[in-house]
Enzyme design. Structure first.
Site, PDB file in Angstrom:
ATOM      1  CG  HIS A 278      10.040  -1.194  -1.001  1.00 31.26           C
ATOM      2  ND1 HIS A 278       8.804  -0.899  -0.475  1.00 31.26           N
ATOM      3  CD2 HIS A 278       9.907  -1.060  -2.348  1.00 31.26           C
ATOM      4  CE1 HIS A 278       7.968  -0.606  -1.460  1.00 31.26           C
ATOM      5  NE2 HIS A 278       8.620  -0.689  -2.601  1.00 31.26           N
TER       6      HIS A 278
ATOM      7  NE  ARG B 119      -2.962  -7.953  -8.088  1.00 33.62           N
ATOM      8  CZ  ARG B 119      -3.705  -8.918  -7.563  1.00 33.62           C
ATOM      9  NH1 ARG B 119      -4.234  -9.827  -8.346  1.00 33.62           N
ATOM     10  NH2 ARG B 119      -3.895  -8.995  -6.244  1.00 33.62           N
TER      11      ARG B 119
ATOM     12  CG  PHE C  89      -8.914   0.286  -6.091  1.00 38.98           C
ATOM     13  CD1 PHE C  89      -7.580  -0.060  -5.950  1.00 38.98           C
ATOM     14  CD2 PHE C  89      -9.622  -0.261  -7.161  1.00 38.98           C
ATOM     15  CE1 PHE C  89      -6.957  -0.931  -6.846  1.00 38.98           C
ATOM     16  CE2 PHE C  89      -9.015  -1.128  -8.060  1.00 38.98           C
ATOM     17  CZ  PHE C  89      -7.680  -1.460  -7.892  1.00 38.98           C
TER      18      PHE C  89
ATOM     19  N   GLY D 103      -6.916  -4.145  -5.200  1.00 36.40           N
ATOM     20  CA  GLY D 103      -7.017  -3.183  -4.102  1.00 36.40           C
ATOM     21  C   GLY D 103      -7.942  -3.596  -2.974  1.00 36.40           C
TER      22      GLY D 103
ATOM     23  CG  PHE E 247       0.924  -0.128  -9.875  1.00 36.39           C
ATOM     24  CD1 PHE E 247       2.092  -0.702  -9.407  1.00 36.39           C
ATOM     25  CD2 PHE E 247       0.246   0.761  -9.051  1.00 36.39           C
ATOM     26  CE1 PHE E 247       2.583  -0.393  -8.134  1.00 36.39           C
ATOM     27  CE2 PHE E 247       0.733   1.077  -7.788  1.00 36.39           C
ATOM     28  CZ  PHE E 247       1.904   0.500  -7.334  1.00 36.39           C
TER      29      PHE E 247
ATOM     30  CE1 TYR F 259      -3.674  -1.855   0.032  1.00 35.00           C
ATOM     31  CE2 TYR F 259      -5.230  -3.463   0.931  1.00 35.00           C
ATOM     32  CZ  TYR F 259      -4.788  -2.674  -0.115  1.00 35.00           C
ATOM     33  OH  TYR F 259      -5.462  -2.697  -1.322  1.00 35.00           O
TER      34      TYR F 259
ATOM     35  NE  ARG G 110      -2.459  -5.716   0.434  1.00 31.73           N
ATOM     36  CZ  ARG G 110      -2.652  -5.640  -0.877  1.00 31.73           C
ATOM     37  NH1 ARG G 110      -1.634  -5.392  -1.687  1.00 31.73           N
ATOM     38  NH2 ARG G 110      -3.855  -5.826  -1.397  1.00 31.73           N
TER      39      ARG G 110
ATOM     40  N   GLY H  14       0.819  -1.223   0.000  1.00 31.78           N
ATOM     41  CA  GLY H  14       0.000   0.000   0.000  1.00 31.78           C
ATOM     42  C   GLY H  14       0.847   1.264   0.000  1.00 31.78           C
ATOM     43  CB  THR H  15       4.341   1.849  -1.168  1.00 30.93           C
ATOM     44  OG1 THR H  15       4.606   0.494  -0.878  1.00 30.93           O
ATOM     45  CG2 THR H  15       5.494   2.737  -0.751  1.00 30.93           C
TER      46      THR H  15
HETATM   47  S1  PPS Z   1       5.008  -0.992  -4.621  1.00 32.23           S
HETATM   48  O1  PPS Z   1       5.313  -1.250  -6.055  1.00 32.23           O
HETATM   49  O2  PPS Z   1       5.706  -1.942  -3.739  1.00 32.23           O
HETATM   50  O3  PPS Z   1       5.252   0.401  -4.242  1.00 32.23           O
HETATM   51  O4  PPS Z   1       3.427  -1.311  -4.515  1.00 32.23           O
HETATM   52  P1  PPS Z   1       2.442  -0.758  -3.399  1.00 32.23           P
HETATM   53  O5  PPS Z   1       1.969   0.579  -3.778  1.00 32.23           O
HETATM   54  O6  PPS Z   1       3.061  -0.935  -2.058  1.00 32.23           O
HETATM   55  O7  PPS Z   1       1.248  -1.801  -3.461  1.00 32.23           O
HETATM   56  C1  PPS Z   1       0.404  -1.960  -4.582  1.00 32.23           C
HETATM   57  C2  PPS Z   1      -0.903  -2.513  -4.054  1.00 32.23           C
HETATM   58  O8  PPS Z   1      -1.660  -1.456  -3.418  1.00 32.23           O
HETATM   59  C3  PPS Z   1      -2.944  -1.364  -4.040  1.00 32.23           C
HETATM   60  N1  PPS Z   1      -3.455   0.008  -4.024  1.00 32.23           N
HETATM   61  C4  PPS Z   1      -4.629   0.351  -3.436  1.00 32.23           C
HETATM   62  N2  PPS Z   1      -5.506  -0.350  -2.715  1.00 32.23           N
HETATM   63  C5  PPS Z   1      -6.625   0.283  -2.270  1.00 32.23           C
HETATM   64  N3  PPS Z   1      -6.885   1.584  -2.530  1.00 32.23           N
HETATM   65  C6  PPS Z   1      -6.027   2.346  -3.250  1.00 32.23           C
HETATM   66  N4  PPS Z   1      -6.301   3.616  -3.508  1.00 32.23           N
HETATM   67  C7  PPS Z   1      -4.822   1.727  -3.720  1.00 32.23           C
HETATM   68  N5  PPS Z   1      -3.758   2.153  -4.451  1.00 32.23           N
HETATM   69  C8  PPS Z   1      -2.936   1.098  -4.634  1.00 32.23           C
HETATM   70  C9  PPS Z   1      -2.685  -1.873  -5.458  1.00 32.23           C
HETATM   71  O9  PPS Z   1      -3.871  -2.185  -6.122  1.00 32.23           O
HETATM   72  C10 PPS Z   1      -1.789  -3.076  -5.157  1.00 32.23           C
HETATM   73  O10 PPS Z   1      -2.520  -4.169  -4.572  1.00 32.23           O
HETATM   74  P2  PPS Z   1      -3.197  -5.375  -5.391  1.00 32.23           P
HETATM   75  O11 PPS Z   1      -3.653  -6.351  -4.343  1.00 32.23           O
HETATM   76  O12 PPS Z   1      -2.171  -5.941  -6.297  1.00 32.23           O
HETATM   77  O13 PPS Z   1      -4.369  -4.772  -6.120  1.00 32.23           O
END
Ligand code: PPS
Length: 326
Positions: free
Chosen positions: A136, A285, A256, A287, A283, A219, A158, A75-76
């Site tokens: 990270h 996917r 999301f 969320g 990216f 997260y 997370r 959730g970065t």
């Molecule tokens: S990275 O590349 O390590 O910096 O990735 P990171 O941002 O830590 O993680 C990506 C996952 O965060 C989800 N994401 C969100 N979830 C909910 N709400 C919002 N707004 C949101 N923005 C990013 C993103 O979809 C990735 O998770 P998954 O499970 O793959 O969907």
């Protein structure tokens, strides 16, 4: 100062494990957590040389800096968008004209991407005030001044099963990793994926969550009650309290759906332009909390649960103590 050992991994890059090497297992003495650090290794590309490690250790921080630290796929980017807006007086115009990864650079990025410009130098030269810097890296490999000068650190964790699912899609979609999902899980539980071991990363920050300069959040909490997280984070960052309409606008911006639909909220386009990616790479996917439930499979779930139980037993903790019931 740093010990390294090569490991065999299916990552699309030569990989090593790095350890901070103090006398008799003592860790970096500036990290407030006192423990036997000789148990802590971190898997990284072999470009993480001693010189690179020392440049990070000696990175000059500023009193207004905020560091955002996570294990990858935790959730970065979501937190970057939130923290950046709080730190920049809710400047939506700027947020909607560039990617979070541009506004909030990634300290050690150049060890993952050899052709990328020097990321430490980029962070160093940044004119923004305050700087929101992403990393990270685990606690023991972060800049010494973070701890010595008490710089603000936001840590997002997370649950490991959703991290595995998300990172597998990311790593295969961008061609960093080739192989089956089962093999990826095997490598994750045997600490062969970059930034592994997962649990050491999370638990060290969890145990430092009461330090004045650390804001530890999950997260899962962000998904359950983002408004509460925003209120607490805003206080931690010393920002003014949001009005009801400011809060509504921010919650809406961070959803999301809205981030995925906005050009700069979702980094898919940028990542596709920078890397050799699969056509269907996304990216943002799903969320959600619990994507592992229909993606991981029973056997892989058992492997990760076993890793979790074995590790957390030493601390008298369960996964639910950290993430709630998933
Ligand atoms: S990275 O590349 O390590 O910096 O990735 P990171 O941002 O830590 O993680 C990506 C996952 O965060 C989800 N994401 C969100 N979830 C909910 N709400 C919002 N707004 C949101 N923005 C990013 C993103 O979809 C990735 O998770 P998954 O499970 O793959 O969907």
């Amino acid at each position: 100062m740093y010990a390294t050992r090569p490991i065999d991994s299916s990552a699309n890059m030569p990989t090593i494990q790095v350890q901070w090497k103090g006398p008799n297992g003592s860790g970096p003495e500036w990290v407030p957590l006192k423990q036997d650090w000789s148990e802590r290794w971190c898997t990284l590309p072999d470009r993480f040389t001693n010189e690179f490690a020392l440049r990070i250790r000696d990175f000059e921080t500023r009193s207004s800096d905020v560091f955002l630290v996570t294990f990858m796929k935790s959730g970065t980017t979501w937190m970057q968008e939130l923290a950046w807006l709080l730190l920049n007086q809710l400047d939506y115009e700027a947020a909607q004209s560039s990617y979070a990864m541009v506004r909030s650079p990634y300290l050690e990025r150049s060890i993952l991407y050899p052709d990328a410009p020097d990321s430490i130098a980029r962070c160093d030269k940044m004119k923004d005030n305050p700087r929101l810097i992403k990393s990270h890296l685990p606690a023991q490999l972060l800049p010494e001044q973070l701890w010595k000068q008490g710089r603000k650190i936001i840590y997002v964790a997370r649950n490991p099963k959703d991290v595995v699912v998300s990172s597998y899609h990311y790593a295969t979609g961008l061609n960093y990793w080739h192989g089956s999902f089962d093999k990826y899980v095997d490598e994750f539980v045997s600490d062969k994926i970059p930034y592994n071991p997962y649990w050491a990363h999370v638990i060290d920050f969890y145990r430092m969550r009461d330090e004045e300069n650390v804001f530890f959040v999950t997260y899962e909490e962000m998904s359950r009650n983002l408004q509460d997280v925003i209120r607490r984070l805003s206080r931690f960052l010393g920002c003014k309290e949001l009005t009801e309409s400011e809060m509504d606008k921010l919650l809406n911006h961070l959803s999301f759906k809205n981030m995925k639909e906005s050009k700069y909220g979702d980094q898919t386009g940028l990542l596709k332009a920078l890397h050799k990616s699969d056509d269907d790479f996304q990216f943002m996917r799903r969320g959600i909390v619990g994507s592992h439930k229909d993606e991981l499979g029973a056997e892989n779930k058992d492997k990760i649960d076993k890793l979790t139980c074995t590790f957390l037993k030493k601390y008298g903790l369960s996964e639910a103590d950290i993430f709630g019931v998933i």
